[in-house]
Design an enzyme around this catalytic site. Sequence first.
Site, PDB file in Angstrom:
ATOM      1  N   ILE A 128      23.928  -6.311 -61.893  1.00 13.61           N
ATOM      2  CA  ILE A 128      22.663  -5.423 -61.858  1.00 13.61           C
ATOM      3  C   ILE A 128      21.319  -6.109 -61.180  1.00 13.61           C
ATOM      4  CG2 ILE A 128      21.192  -3.556 -62.947  1.00 13.61           C
ATOM      5  CD1 ILE A 128      23.607  -3.205 -64.528  1.00 13.61           C
ATOM      6  N   ASP A 180      24.641 -11.971 -77.805  1.00 12.49           N
ATOM      7  CA  ASP A 180      24.413 -12.273 -76.423  1.00 12.49           C
ATOM      8  C   ASP A 180      23.575 -10.981 -75.662  1.00 12.49           C
ATOM      9  OD1 ASP A 180      26.007 -12.720 -73.680  1.00 12.49           O
ATOM     10  OD2 ASP A 180      26.135 -10.490 -73.750  1.00 12.49           O
ATOM     11  N   GLU A 188      19.170 -14.254 -61.486  1.00 13.53           N
ATOM     12  CA  GLU A 188      19.604 -12.545 -61.534  1.00 13.53           C
ATOM     13  C   GLU A 188      20.905 -12.566 -62.246  1.00 13.53           C
ATOM     14  OE1 GLU A 188      17.625  -9.937 -59.898  1.00 13.53           O
ATOM     15  OE2 GLU A 188      18.902  -9.406 -61.606  1.00 13.53           O
ATOM     16  N   VAL A 224      33.023 -17.578 -62.683  1.00 10.39           N
ATOM     17  CA  VAL A 224      31.775 -17.382 -61.832  1.00 10.39           C
ATOM     18  C   VAL A 224      32.020 -18.292 -60.713  1.00 10.39           C
ATOM     19  CG1 VAL A 224      29.285 -16.636 -61.439  1.00 10.39           C
ATOM     20  CG2 VAL A 224      30.550 -16.354 -63.859  1.00 10.39           C
ATOM     21  N   LYS A 231      19.845 -11.647 -73.629  1.00  7.26           N
ATOM     22  CA  LYS A 231      19.238 -10.855 -72.531  1.00  7.26           C
ATOM     23  C   LYS A 231      18.175 -10.229 -72.601  1.00  7.26           C
ATOM     24  CE  LYS A 231      24.014 -10.719 -71.046  1.00  7.26           C
ATOM     25  NZ  LYS A 231      25.534  -9.994 -71.301  1.00  7.26           N
ATOM     26  N   GLU A 248      36.062 -12.404 -75.891  1.00  6.60           N
ATOM     27  CA  GLU A 248      36.506 -13.771 -76.182  1.00  6.60           C
ATOM     28  C   GLU A 248      37.398 -13.966 -77.434  1.00  6.60           C
ATOM     29  OE1 GLU A 248      35.243 -16.418 -74.361  1.00  6.60           O
ATOM     30  OE2 GLU A 248      34.043 -15.076 -73.194  1.00  6.60           O
TER      31      GLU A 248
HETATM   32  N1  LIG Z   1      31.922 -14.545 -66.672  1.00  6.93           N
HETATM   33  C1  LIG Z   1      30.981 -13.649 -66.519  1.00  6.93           C
HETATM   34  O1  LIG Z   1      31.393 -12.478 -66.460  1.00  6.93           O
HETATM   35  C2  LIG Z   1      29.687 -13.856 -66.423  1.00  6.93           C
HETATM   36  C3  LIG Z   1      28.499 -12.838 -66.724  1.00  6.93           C
HETATM   37  C4  LIG Z   1      27.117 -13.228 -66.547  1.00  6.93           C
HETATM   38  C5  LIG Z   1      26.959 -14.393 -66.783  1.00  6.93           C
HETATM   39  N2  LIG Z   1      27.822 -15.561 -66.770  1.00  6.93           N
HETATM   40  C6  LIG Z   1      27.354 -16.932 -67.343  1.00  6.93           C
HETATM   41  O2  LIG Z   1      27.802 -17.626 -66.163  1.00  6.93           O
HETATM   42  C7  LIG Z   1      28.086 -18.889 -66.696  1.00  6.93           C
HETATM   43  C8  LIG Z   1      29.475 -19.418 -66.221  1.00  6.93           C
HETATM   44  O3  LIG Z   1      30.317 -18.338 -66.914  1.00  6.93           O
HETATM   45  P1  LIG Z   1      31.993 -18.428 -66.623  1.00  6.93           P
HETATM   46  O4  LIG Z   1      32.409 -16.990 -67.083  1.00  6.93           O
HETATM   47  O5  LIG Z   1      32.005 -18.818 -65.149  1.00  6.93           O
HETATM   48  O6  LIG Z   1      32.402 -19.710 -67.754  1.00  6.93           O
HETATM   49  P2  LIG Z   1      33.710 -20.419 -67.748  1.00  6.93           P
HETATM   50  O7  LIG Z   1      34.924 -19.615 -66.916  1.00  6.93           O
HETATM   51  O8  LIG Z   1      33.995 -20.831 -69.141  1.00  6.93           O
HETATM   52  O9  LIG Z   1      33.438 -21.766 -66.829  1.00  6.93           O
HETATM   53  C9  LIG Z   1      32.861 -22.679 -67.102  1.00  6.93           C
HETATM   54  C10 LIG Z   1      32.819 -24.000 -66.072  1.00  6.93           C
HETATM   55  O10 LIG Z   1      32.404 -24.791 -66.543  1.00  6.93           O
HETATM   56  C11 LIG Z   1      32.931 -26.143 -66.600  1.00  6.93           C
HETATM   57  N3  LIG Z   1      32.413 -26.845 -67.976  1.00  6.93           N
HETATM   58  C12 LIG Z   1      32.199 -26.730 -68.840  1.00  6.93           C
HETATM   59  N4  LIG Z   1      31.639 -27.390 -69.746  1.00  6.93           N
HETATM   60  C13 LIG Z   1      31.403 -28.563 -68.779  1.00  6.93           C
HETATM   61  C14 LIG Z   1      30.938 -29.834 -69.123  1.00  6.93           C
HETATM   62  N5  LIG Z   1      30.566 -30.379 -70.039  1.00  6.93           N
HETATM   63  N6  LIG Z   1      30.813 -30.608 -67.700  1.00  6.93           N
HETATM   64  C15 LIG Z   1      31.186 -30.039 -66.484  1.00  6.93           C
HETATM   65  N7  LIG Z   1      31.700 -28.969 -66.593  1.00  6.93           N
HETATM   66  C16 LIG Z   1      31.925 -28.284 -67.519  1.00  6.93           C
HETATM   67  C17 LIG Z   1      34.441 -25.623 -66.679  1.00  6.93           C
HETATM   68  O11 LIG Z   1      35.139 -26.669 -66.537  1.00  6.93           O
HETATM   69  P3  LIG Z   1      36.838 -26.587 -66.288  1.00  6.93           P
HETATM   70  O12 LIG Z   1      37.109 -25.244 -65.576  1.00  6.93           O
HETATM   71  O13 LIG Z   1      37.293 -27.600 -65.690  1.00  6.93           O
HETATM   72  O14 LIG Z   1      37.167 -26.367 -67.749  1.00  6.93           O
HETATM   73  C18 LIG Z   1      34.366 -24.520 -66.163  1.00  6.93           C
HETATM   74  O15 LIG Z   1      34.605 -24.593 -64.542  1.00  6.93           O
HETATM   75  C19 LIG Z   1      27.717 -18.994 -68.199  1.00  6.93           C
HETATM   76  O16 LIG Z   1      26.348 -19.305 -68.520  1.00  6.93           O
HETATM   77  C20 LIG Z   1      28.070 -17.498 -68.643  1.00  6.93           C
HETATM   78  O17 LIG Z   1      26.989 -17.009 -69.598  1.00  6.93           O
HETATM   79  C21 LIG Z   1      28.952 -15.281 -66.933  1.00  6.93           C
END
Ligand SMILES: NC(=O)c1ccc[n+]([C@@H]2O[C@H](COP(=O)([O-])OP(=O)(O)OC[C@H]3O[C@@H](n4cnc5c(N)ncnc54)[C@H](OP(=O)(O)O)[C@@H]3O)[C@@H](O)[C@H]2O)c1
Length: 439
Positions: free
Chosen positions: A138, A203, A131, A15, A207, A192
Site C-alpha cells: 500500500i 510489528d 515504501e 522479497v 510501522k 512465523e
Molecule cells: N516478507 C514480507 O512479506 C515483507 C513485507 C514487508 C516488509 N518486509 C521486510 O523486508 C525485509 C526482508 O524480508 P523477507 O521476508 O524477504 O526476509 P527473508 O525471506 O528472511 O530474507 C532475508 C534475506 O536476507 C539474507 N540475510 C539474512 N541475514 C543476512 C546476513 N547477516 N548477511 C547476508 N544476508 C543475510 C537471507 O539470506 P539467505 O537466503 O541466504 O538465508 C535472505 O536472503 C525485512 O526487513 C522485512 O521486515 C517483508
Amino acid sequence: MADALKVGIAGLGTVGASLVRIIQNRANELATTCGRAIEITAVTARDRTRDRGIDISRIQWFDTPEQLAREADIDVFVELVGGAEGAAANSVRAALERGLHVVTANKALLAASGVELAKIAEEKGALLNFEAAVAGGIPVIKALRESLTGNTVSRVYGIMNGTCNYILTRMEKEGLSFADCLKEAQRLGYAEADPAFDIEGNDTAHKLAILTTLAFGTQIAADEIYLEGITNISIEDIRAASDLGYRIKLLGVAQRTESGIEQRVHPTMVPYDSVIAQVDGVTNAVAIESDILGELLMVGPGAGGNATASSVLGDIADIAKSRPGAQRVPVLGTPAAALAPYKRAQMQSHEGGYFIRLTVADRTGVFASIAARMAENAISLESIVQRANPDTAETAKTIILVTHATMEDSIRKAVEAIKSESYLVGEPQVIRIERPKDL
Ligand SMILES: NC(=O)c1ccc[n+]([C@@H]2O[C@H](COP(=O)([O-])OP(=O)(O)OC[C@H]3O[C@@H](n4cnc5c(N)ncnc54)[C@H](OP(=O)(O)O)[C@@H]3O)[C@@H](O)[C@H]2O)c1
C-alpha cells in the site's frame, strides 16, 4: 537514453528474490517508463548456493551486505535483509555514507534509527526510500510524505499486521479459538514459527512509529507506544462485539491531542458499518484523517513477496526517474533536522468508548453494584447487557458494558474497584472502541 541505474540487492529471501524476478522479467517496460534501464549489478545473501528460483549467475556476488554497500559499483543499495541492527543497519549506514541512494523494506531499522539515517541521507544528498516498510504494497508512505503535504493530520490508524488480522478474522468467521487460528496461520505460512513479534503488537508498533513521524513531523518514538497484543482476545469477546455491531481488529493508532501525541497499538472494536471493519484476512488498511482532504482510506496487500517487491520497485523507479543530485523530498517528509521533539500524551488521558466484559457470580445486587462503580467514576453507559455464560451457566453470568466517550483513567479506576468485589470471577476484559470520523 541515460545510463542504466545500477542496483545492488542485499537479501534474496521472500522479497529480494521476487524483486530480482520482476526486474529481470520487465526490463524493457521499466526502461521505457523510467527513461533508463534498471540493471541489477550486485547481490548478496547468507547462502550463495541456495536455489532461489532466480538467475543470478551473471550478477556479481558479494560475501556480506556491508562489503556490497562499500565496494560494489552501484547507484542504489537495496536492503532486504531485515533487523534493526547487524548487517542491515551497518550496510545501510555504509551505503548512505558513500552517498548512495538506499531503498529498504526494513521497519525495525527505521523505527530504531530512522532519524539518524535520514540525517545522513540528507547530508549526503542521497535518497532513502522505504515504501515497503509500512503496509507492504500500500503506497501509504508516499501519500503521507508527498501527497498530503500542507494538510494537518489529526489521526492515522490502520490494520498493519496481516497475521493478527488473519487470526481475528478466522476466529470470528469459524468460531475457532485464538490458539487454533494461530496454528493454522503458521501452517499456511502467514505467521512465523515464533509469532510473538506479530501477535504482541511489536510489528504494528514499528510501522506506527514511522507513520507518526510522517503524519505529525515529530521525531520517531517507537519506545513510546502503548502496546497490547491480541493474545487474550477470546471467542466470547468476538461474539459479544458482533452482537453489539462491532468487529475486533488490532489497530495501530496515532492521534494528535491537546496534551501531545497518542501512539497506541491494541485490540480495538470498530463499528461493523465502517470500511475498516470489512478488511479481512491478511489484507492491510491505513486511514489518514486530515483537514484539507478529509478521510483517506487505503486497503491492499500488506505483505508477501510480490506485493512488497512492488513497493520496493516503485522506490527504485522513483530514483531512476529523478534528476542526478536532486533530492526530491525529505526522507521523513520534514527535513530530519527540523523534526519536532515527540511529546507523548499519557494513556490515562485517552478519551473514547470502551467495551467491558465481566464474569460475575449469579447473585442479586451485582448489576446495581457495577452500575454504581461506573457512576462513581462519571462513566456514562451506552448499554449494559447480561448474558448467560455458556461455560458456567449455573453459577456465573457475563455482563457486558459499552460506555460513551470516557477518559481511560476513569475506566481503570472503575475496573479496579470492581476487581475488589467478591462477585467478580476471573479477569475483566476491557477493549477500546475506535470510530472512523463520521460514525
Ligand atoms: N516478507 C514480507 O512479506 C515483507 C513485507 C514487508 C516488509 N518486509 C521486510 O523486508 C525485509 C526482508 O524480508 P523477507 O521476508 O524477504 O526476509 P527473508 O525471506 O528472511 O530474507 C532475508 C534475506 O536476507 C539474507 N540475510 C539474512 N541475514 C543476512 C546476513 N547477516 N548477511 C547476508 N544476508 C543475510 C537471507 O539470506 P539467505 O537466503 O541466504 O538465508 C535472505 O536472503 C525485512 O526487513 C522485512 O521486515 C517483508
